[in-house]
Motif scaffolding. Sequence first.
Motif, PDB file in Angstrom:
ATOM      1  N   ASN A 100     -32.184 -16.796 -61.593  1.00 32.25           N
ATOM      2  CA  ASN A 100     -31.489 -18.164 -61.904  1.00 32.25           C
ATOM      3  C   ASN A 100     -31.145 -18.585 -63.374  1.00 32.25           C
ATOM      4  O   ASN A 100     -32.185 -18.217 -64.062  1.00 32.25           O
ATOM      5  CB  ASN A 100     -32.628 -19.208 -61.082  1.00 32.25           C
ATOM      6  CG  ASN A 100     -32.616 -18.962 -59.780  1.00 32.25           C
ATOM      7  OD1 ASN A 100     -31.882 -18.365 -59.162  1.00 32.25           O
ATOM      8  ND2 ASN A 100     -33.869 -19.530 -59.316  1.00 32.25           N
ATOM      9  N   GLY A 102     -30.793 -20.763 -65.059  1.00 31.23           N
ATOM     10  CA  GLY A 102     -31.568 -22.014 -65.681  1.00 31.23           C
ATOM     11  C   GLY A 102     -32.919 -21.710 -66.120  1.00 31.23           C
ATOM     12  O   GLY A 102     -33.499 -22.276 -66.850  1.00 31.23           O
ATOM     13  N   ASN A 103     -33.545 -20.319 -65.734  1.00 30.67           N
ATOM     14  CA  ASN A 103     -34.815 -20.053 -65.997  1.00 30.67           C
ATOM     15  C   ASN A 103     -34.852 -19.026 -67.058  1.00 30.67           C
ATOM     16  O   ASN A 103     -36.067 -18.491 -67.218  1.00 30.67           O
ATOM     17  CB  ASN A 103     -35.549 -19.714 -64.713  1.00 30.67           C
ATOM     18  CG  ASN A 103     -35.397 -20.763 -63.504  1.00 30.67           C
ATOM     19  OD1 ASN A 103     -35.555 -21.997 -64.126  1.00 30.67           O
ATOM     20  ND2 ASN A 103     -35.658 -20.425 -62.285  1.00 30.67           N
ATOM     21  N   SER A 132     -39.108 -23.967 -56.274  1.00 31.90           N
ATOM     22  CA  SER A 132     -38.516 -23.523 -57.670  1.00 31.90           C
ATOM     23  C   SER A 132     -37.690 -24.560 -57.964  1.00 31.90           C
ATOM     24  O   SER A 132     -36.935 -24.168 -59.100  1.00 31.90           O
ATOM     25  CB  SER A 132     -37.888 -22.249 -57.378  1.00 31.90           C
ATOM     26  OG  SER A 132     -36.791 -22.180 -56.639  1.00 31.90           O
ATOM     27  N   GLU A 134     -36.018 -27.593 -60.073  1.00 33.73           N
ATOM     28  CA  GLU A 134     -36.492 -28.089 -61.496  1.00 33.73           C
ATOM     29  C   GLU A 134     -37.005 -29.513 -61.276  1.00 33.73           C
ATOM     30  O   GLU A 134     -36.720 -30.335 -60.392  1.00 33.73           O
ATOM     31  CB  GLU A 134     -35.152 -28.295 -62.374  1.00 33.73           C
ATOM     32  CG  GLU A 134     -34.646 -26.867 -62.543  1.00 33.73           C
ATOM     33  CD  GLU A 134     -34.123 -26.017 -61.650  1.00 33.73           C
ATOM     34  OE1 GLU A 134     -33.668 -24.805 -61.830  1.00 33.73           O
ATOM     35  OE2 GLU A 134     -33.605 -26.707 -60.475  1.00 33.73           O
ATOM     36  N   LYS A 135     -37.918 -29.901 -62.244  1.00 30.68           N
ATOM     37  CA  LYS A 135     -38.701 -31.095 -62.425  1.00 30.68           C
ATOM     38  C   LYS A 135     -37.683 -32.094 -62.212  1.00 30.68           C
ATOM     39  O   LYS A 135     -38.098 -33.242 -61.371  1.00 30.68           O
ATOM     40  CB  LYS A 135     -39.627 -31.200 -63.461  1.00 30.68           C
ATOM     41  CG  LYS A 135     -40.561 -32.517 -63.598  1.00 30.68           C
ATOM     42  CD  LYS A 135     -41.432 -32.281 -64.702  1.00 30.68           C
ATOM     43  CE  LYS A 135     -42.228 -33.504 -64.872  1.00 30.68           C
ATOM     44  NZ  LYS A 135     -43.350 -33.471 -65.933  1.00 30.68           N
ATOM     45  N   HIS A 136     -36.796 -32.154 -63.180  1.00 30.40           N
ATOM     46  CA  HIS A 136     -36.015 -33.446 -63.162  1.00 30.40           C
ATOM     47  C   HIS A 136     -35.225 -33.613 -61.715  1.00 30.40           C
ATOM     48  O   HIS A 136     -34.978 -34.792 -61.301  1.00 30.40           O
ATOM     49  CB  HIS A 136     -34.851 -33.323 -64.307  1.00 30.40           C
ATOM     50  CG  HIS A 136     -33.760 -32.382 -64.086  1.00 30.40           C
ATOM     51  ND1 HIS A 136     -33.875 -31.031 -64.123  1.00 30.40           N
ATOM     52  CD2 HIS A 136     -32.597 -32.540 -63.700  1.00 30.40           C
ATOM     53  CE1 HIS A 136     -32.804 -30.433 -63.866  1.00 30.40           C
ATOM     54  NE2 HIS A 136     -31.888 -31.241 -63.598  1.00 30.40           N
ATOM     55  N   SER A 152     -30.111 -27.845 -57.062  1.00 31.39           N
ATOM     56  CA  SER A 152     -30.575 -27.130 -57.975  1.00 31.39           C
ATOM     57  C   SER A 152     -29.591 -25.532 -57.857  1.00 31.39           C
ATOM     58  O   SER A 152     -29.516 -25.111 -58.906  1.00 31.39           O
ATOM     59  CB  SER A 152     -31.883 -26.589 -57.560  1.00 31.39           C
ATOM     60  OG  SER A 152     -32.663 -25.615 -58.257  1.00 31.39           O
ATOM     61  N   TYR A 155     -26.547 -26.456 -59.870  1.00 28.90           N
ATOM     62  CA  TYR A 155     -26.856 -26.570 -61.103  1.00 28.90           C
ATOM     63  C   TYR A 155     -26.705 -25.069 -61.866  1.00 28.90           C
ATOM     64  O   TYR A 155     -26.199 -24.724 -62.911  1.00 28.90           O
ATOM     65  CB  TYR A 155     -28.064 -27.173 -61.453  1.00 28.90           C
ATOM     66  CG  TYR A 155     -28.748 -26.928 -62.675  1.00 28.90           C
ATOM     67  CD1 TYR A 155     -28.350 -27.657 -63.980  1.00 28.90           C
ATOM     68  CD2 TYR A 155     -29.838 -25.968 -62.814  1.00 28.90           C
ATOM     69  CE1 TYR A 155     -29.021 -26.801 -65.071  1.00 28.90           C
ATOM     70  CE2 TYR A 155     -30.812 -25.762 -63.906  1.00 28.90           C
ATOM     71  CZ  TYR A 155     -30.159 -26.171 -65.185  1.00 28.90           C
ATOM     72  OH  TYR A 155     -30.685 -25.846 -66.511  1.00 28.90           O
ATOM     73  N   HIS A 156     -27.593 -24.314 -61.168  1.00 26.20           N
ATOM     74  CA  HIS A 156     -27.547 -22.794 -61.824  1.00 26.20           C
ATOM     75  C   HIS A 156     -26.152 -22.013 -61.525  1.00 26.20           C
ATOM     76  O   HIS A 156     -25.646 -21.385 -62.468  1.00 26.20           O
ATOM     77  CB  HIS A 156     -28.454 -21.774 -61.007  1.00 26.20           C
ATOM     78  CG  HIS A 156     -30.151 -22.291 -61.085  1.00 26.20           C
ATOM     79  ND1 HIS A 156     -30.615 -22.232 -62.473  1.00 26.20           N
ATOM     80  CD2 HIS A 156     -30.795 -22.879 -60.448  1.00 26.20           C
ATOM     81  CE1 HIS A 156     -31.765 -22.551 -62.331  1.00 26.20           C
ATOM     82  NE2 HIS A 156     -32.123 -22.886 -61.139  1.00 26.20           N
TER      83      HIS A 156
END
Length: 351
Positions: A100, A102-103, A132, A134-136, A152, A155-156
Amino acid sequence: MKQTKQIRLRDVRIGGGAPVSVQSMTNTDTRDAQATLAQIRALAEAGCDVVRCAVPDAQAAEALKAICAASPIPVVADIHFDYRLALASIEAGVDKIRLNPGNIGGADRVHAVVQAAKERRIPIRIGVNSGSVEKHILEKFGGPTPEAMVESALYHAGLLGDCGFDDICISIKSSSVPDTMQAYLLAHEKTAYPLHLGVTEAGTEYMGTVKSAAGIGGLLALGVGDTIRVSLTDDPVKEVYAAKAILKAVGCAEEGINVVSCPTCGRTRIDLIGIAREVERRCMEIRGKRLKVAVMGCAVNGPGEAREADLGIAGGDGVGLLFRRGEIIKKVPQEQLVDVLMEEIAHFEGE
């Protein structure tokens, strides 16, 4: 039916109308290349098309060199957080990475991984599950909902797209079958990337197979999904057998023998349960054929009830029948039923 983009791992094509492929993951220590290769060979023999290996450290990435060089099927490196392990795995010769973007840090790290993947022409699988997100995104949707998981994943995918990379596969898994199905159905609407189906943390062989059959099988029946993995808390080879059975059940298998059998009743005069199990076990070992085989308990009604089967056997009292598409071929002593059926399957060419 919507057709997804196609990616390629060696000679295995995923998406774009290609046959649904079966994947599994080794549970050996990847740093032990020989043990990992032994398990990969067992998986390949069972019918696995693609295998994933965990890469927790640099030593595991180094072991991938020997593993990839000798593996009979494409190898996927499973990467979490450390982009250097992704680069090392690509250098070692893997056929795909699961990561991923973004990580792994800033845009420069994502760009480095993308450039390496482009040079080697290997795809990237984005893997999102309910734990997994993301918080937002969790705050936006109020929890790991199907909509949150899909956002999510996209997004990735967008981070890779910003680098000019679209050789992507997506998985969106939950331990909840309904949430998993809703997420994949939504993703199928929103993107053309091939989808890797699975129910995460599905459980033991029994419950995990049931949950996977419901979720994966349901999605495949709706025309959603390009590659699958049944996740079991058990020997990975059992994942492959379960996945192949699901493909047969929903008609997505290009080859294989689909064994059907009737429930026992008061008319049964043979060991139907034992015979059905033996036929199923022996048929699992056969490659290169596609046919339907019936194991019926009643010699009176069995051939007629299973007339849609290519071949079948029906039990009587000490003697049984071998039939082909409802037509009786011959009578057979009960103790020879399975052997005669297997011999007929071996010579069956279809029409």
